[in-house]
Every structure is written in C-alpha cells, then in structure tokens.
Design an enzyme around this catalytic site. Structure first.
Site, PDB file in Angstrom:
ATOM      1  N   ASP A   1      47.817   5.550 -26.810  1.00 25.74           N
ATOM      2  CA  ASP A   1      47.314   4.515 -27.723  1.00 25.74           C
ATOM      3  C   ASP A   1      46.662   5.176 -28.932  1.00 25.74           C
ATOM      4  OD1 ASP A   1      48.078   2.421 -26.010  1.00 25.74           O
ATOM      5  OD2 ASP A   1      46.282   2.750 -24.799  1.00 25.74           O
TER       6      ASP A   1
ATOM      7  N   ASP B   1      44.583   4.357 -32.143  1.00 22.29           N
ATOM      8  CA  ASP B   1      43.776   3.385 -32.879  1.00 22.29           C
ATOM      9  C   ASP B   1      43.269   4.009 -34.170  1.00 22.29           C
ATOM     10  OD1 ASP B   1      44.129   1.541 -30.841  1.00 22.29           O
ATOM     11  OD2 ASP B   1      42.318   2.157 -29.776  1.00 22.29           O
TER      12      ASP B   1
ATOM     13  N   ASP C   1      31.158   2.821 -27.326  1.00 25.90           N
ATOM     14  CA  ASP C   1      30.578   2.753 -25.986  1.00 25.90           C
ATOM     15  C   ASP C   1      30.184   4.115 -25.428  1.00 25.90           C
ATOM     16  OD1 ASP C   1      33.217   3.578 -25.694  1.00 25.90           O
ATOM     17  OD2 ASP C   1      33.817   1.914 -24.408  1.00 25.90           O
TER      18      ASP C   1
END
Length: 469
Positions: free
Chosen positions: A69, A71, A159
């Site tokens: 992925d 991003d 996070d």
C-alpha cells in the site's frame, strides 16, 4: 521538542529528531514503489507541492516485507490535489481524502493534518490553518478532522512511531519525526503522544496495536499497552460498520491465531464478539464441539490459505467465530422441543441479531453464513439423490471446508469428512456405491420386518368430501 533516536542503519550514536536519512544511507528506492504512486508523487512535486510517501510502505520495506500500500501525503488541500488528477475523486467526511485510480490500484492522497486538540489551544495557529473542520463526540472520539497543518504536525498526529516515516520525492531521503527507526530496531510498537489521550481520540488504535503486533511479531511497548484493558470499553462507541471492517483486517490478514490470542489477552475480543467471548469464558462445551479448539483450528486453516496466496471469504471467517454460539443456542431450542432445522434457524437469527449490535454484518455475508451452518445438518443425510444435489449447492465447498475444521478440532462425525472427500473424487458409478453404503434406510430395509396383522375392512361409508379425506 528535542528528542533522541538511534539510526536504523547501524549507527550507535544518538541523533536529534527529526532525523533525515539521505538517499545513499538507506535501501528504499523508486524500484520499491508502485509506478502509479510515483506518477502521483511527481505530478504533485511538479505542480509546486510537497509530496511524500508515508507510513506502511516504508515501514514494511525496512522490516523486510514487500510494500503493498502506497499512501501519499502533501501540503496540497484535497481540492487542489483533486484538480490535478482527472482520474481522482474526493471521498470521506471524517477525513477528507483524494483517491487517484489506475485500473484496480488506488493511490490515496491526504493533506498534512494538525492535531486539532493542540491547535484549539493556540488561536494564532488555529487561524493560520487552511482548514478548520473538526468535531468530537461526547466521549472525546474524533468524528471529523480536516484541520490542515505542516509535515511536523502531521507526524505528531499519526498513531505509531513507525508510521511517521516519510519518503521525500524531492531528494529521496527518509525523514523520521518520532523515533520510528529506533522502534523498528527494537521491534516494538510505540504510540505517539500520551496513550490515554490517543486511545480516547480513536479507540480503534488499540485494535491497530494488536494487529501490528501479530503481523510484524513486535512487542507492544509497556506504556502503549498499559491502558488498553482499562479503555477497551470505548470500542462500544465505535460504529458497528467500522468495527466489521476492522475485524476483517485483524483476523483475515494471515495472522488470525496470534491476533485472536492478543485480542483475548488485552480484553478487546469481547467488544467485537460479546456472545462468543462470554461462551469461551464460561467453559461450555459438548461432545461435538470444543469452542476454543474449533475457533483456533478455523483461524489456523484461514491463516494457511492466506499465507499460501489463496483468498478467503469474510462470511466464512465470521461463520467460524460465531458457530459455537449458534451450537449453544441450537441446543437450548432443541431442548424446548423444536425440530433440528427450525431450532437451527432460530439459533442463527438470535446470534446474528446479537452480533450486529457490535459489528454490523451485511446481508450479503449473513445469508451465506446461514447456508454454511444449515449444511452442517444436511451433509450427513446422503441417501437417494441428496448427495448429488448437495454437491452442486453454491455453498457446498465452504460448508465442506467448515466440516473438515470441525473434525480437525476434535469433533467425531463418524468419518463424514472422509466420505465427502472420496465422493467428490470418485467416478459416477463409485459415487452411487458410496451413497448406497451410507444410506441408513437401505441397511434398515435389509433386516427382516415383523408382519403386521391384517385389519378387517369397515362397512362404514367414507366421507365423500375430498378436503376431509
């Protein structure tokens, strides 16, 4: 804020953050990046915007996992980024994003965000932001956060530290703002900021900590782990539809067994599957099912499939996790005098109705779950043409795999799994022989029958009404 970090790349010297690793000192290169992600990065850069890859793709490469992925994060607003790409669309209310589509691949583009809680304390900073759209629930959970800021602020609101790593397309450097490289070296998961405040803002972060611990085989750092049991109840305030998606990520990514064990250890599982958790804690079992053994076997088989490159259906995963509760309710309804299948249907309805209050299960998944459970009672009935009919049932293969998991977990089904395995592989004439061998009615027919005495015919006239007849 001045902090220290140890470089991932062999240096023992502590360095101040933010830490910039130049291209020659790290192994992450454009060869490791999706060509479509590169197109997005370069177009943003050529339009005069900052453009970075962020988070998982960099983390996974440095750990030794192939990145999947990609991003992108930028100082362009969502509207500005959307205007650059004709193949893009604006999505999201909670977090406004841009999705740039290339065939089946989607590159997600987000704008640098600031910590809205911190910004609220500083009027000058708040007024200087491009976006001011933020909202929280009565429990302190962030419902909407479109407050834009700098890359430093963006890093602070992510996070975990290893997700605050940025790859700069302008000079190909890696930028570490929160000590993520050091935590990768230590193989630990550490939340950015105060754990209690960060879990209050988004309780799903507790689930993400567990997911990364299982996937990466990392430890959850002590301060990050400490409040989880106490704050797990906040998951009750997360929309069930969002928790449904999180469960699929948690238990359907190839590390289900380890994730399940950690969810139970940290007291999180009961907020995802309350009925199943209560049943596991009660110690209930019977001769045809041991709940914890069955769930672990089902997750183990699912992990093996996923790690072998095979797919698994979400409804199958949910059917495994909820089967012990269905078996318990089925037993209760059967004791009330309901026949086998009506008791099953009542049990399935009750369990599903209870479950959707925690994790919403779409009908397109709940219907095949019911079919799998229903077939567990139909697969033993193989006489006549039933076996051939069942073999062509659209959910037969899933139900057969489910049956094998039951046997592998210790349930004695009288060799039913072996019979169905042979039946599927046998030619037509041997299939008929297998059916005849399994047909209990024919075995009964071979026994001598006791003659019943003939009854005298009555002279009384029968009623002529066919409906009464």
């Amino acid at each position: 804020m001045v902090r220290k970090a140890t470089s991932l790349f062999g240096s023992d010297e502590s360095q101040q953050l933010p830490l910039e690793i130049p291209r020659d000192d790290h192994s992450f290169s454009r060869k490791n990046i999706s060509p479509n992600a590169l197109k997005v990065l370069y177009r943003l850069h050529e339009a005069g915007f900052d453009a970075y890859l962020v988070g998982g793709c960099i983390r996974d490469h440095l750990i030794g996992i192939e990145p999947k992925d990609f991003d992108v994060v930028t100082n362009a607003t969502p509207e500005e980024a959307h205007a650059l790409f004709s193949n893009s669309r604006l999505i999201g209310r909670r977090f406004k994003l841009v999705h740039v589509t290339y065939g089946r691949e989607i590159i997600e583009v987000s704008t640098f965000r600031a910590n809205s809680a911190a910004q609220a304390e500083d009027t000058d900073k708040r007024q200087s932001l491009k976006g001011k759209d933020t909202a929280r629930s009565s429990h302190g959970i962030i419902l909407r956060d479109n407050v834009y800021g700098s890359i430093e602020e963006d890093a602070e609101r992510r996070d975990f530290t290893f997700n605050a790593l940025y790859y700069n397309i302008a000079d190909f450097s890696i930028n570490d703002y929160c000590g993520g490289l050091e935590d990768i070296d230590k193989r630990q998961i550490r939340i950015i900021g105060d754990p209690r405040q960060r879990y209050q803002e988004d309780p799903v972060r507790m689930l993400r900590a567990v997911r990364f611990a299982a996937k990466l085989n990392f430890d959850i750092e002590a301060n990050t782990a400490a409040p989880i049991k106490e704050m797990a109840h906040l998951l009750d305030h997360i929309p069930p539809a969002r928790l449904f998606e999180e469960v699929l990520k948690l238990l359907g990514s190839g590390y289900g067994v380890k994730t399940f064990q950690l969810l139970r250890e940290y007291g999180l599982f009961k907020y995802l599957f309350p009925d199943t958790d209560a049943l596991l804690n009660s110690g209930w079992q019977r001769k045809d099912i041991t709940p914890d053994a069955f769930i672990l076997q089902g997750l183990s088989n699912t992990d093996t499939r996923i790690q072998g490159g095979k797919s698994t259906a979400p409804y199958f995963l949910y059917a495994i996790l909820m089967w012990p509760s269905v078996a318990l309710r089925h037993e209760e309804f059967s004791k009330q005098g309901l026949p086998e299948l009506p008791a099953l249907h009542q049990a399935a309805t009750m369990v599903l109705d209870n479950q959707v209050a925690s994790t919403a299960i779409p009908r397109r998944f709940s219907t095949p779950m019911r079919e799998i459970w229903d077939l567990q009672f139909r697969l033993p009935k193989r006489y006549g043409k039933r076996a051939f009919t069942l073999l062509h049932h659209p959910r037969f293969r899933a139900a057969f795999d489910f049956l094998l998991i039951r046997e592998q977990s210790g349930t004695d089904l009288g060799g039913l799994g072996t019979w169905w395995t042979e039946f599927q592989e046998a030619p037509d004439n041997q299939q008929r022989d297998l059916v005849n061998q399994a047909d209990g009615r024919k075995n009964e027919a071979s026994k001598p029958k006791r003659r019943r005495p003939r009854r005298r015919k009555s002279n009384a006239k029968r009623p002529s009404d066919s409906q009464e007849s």
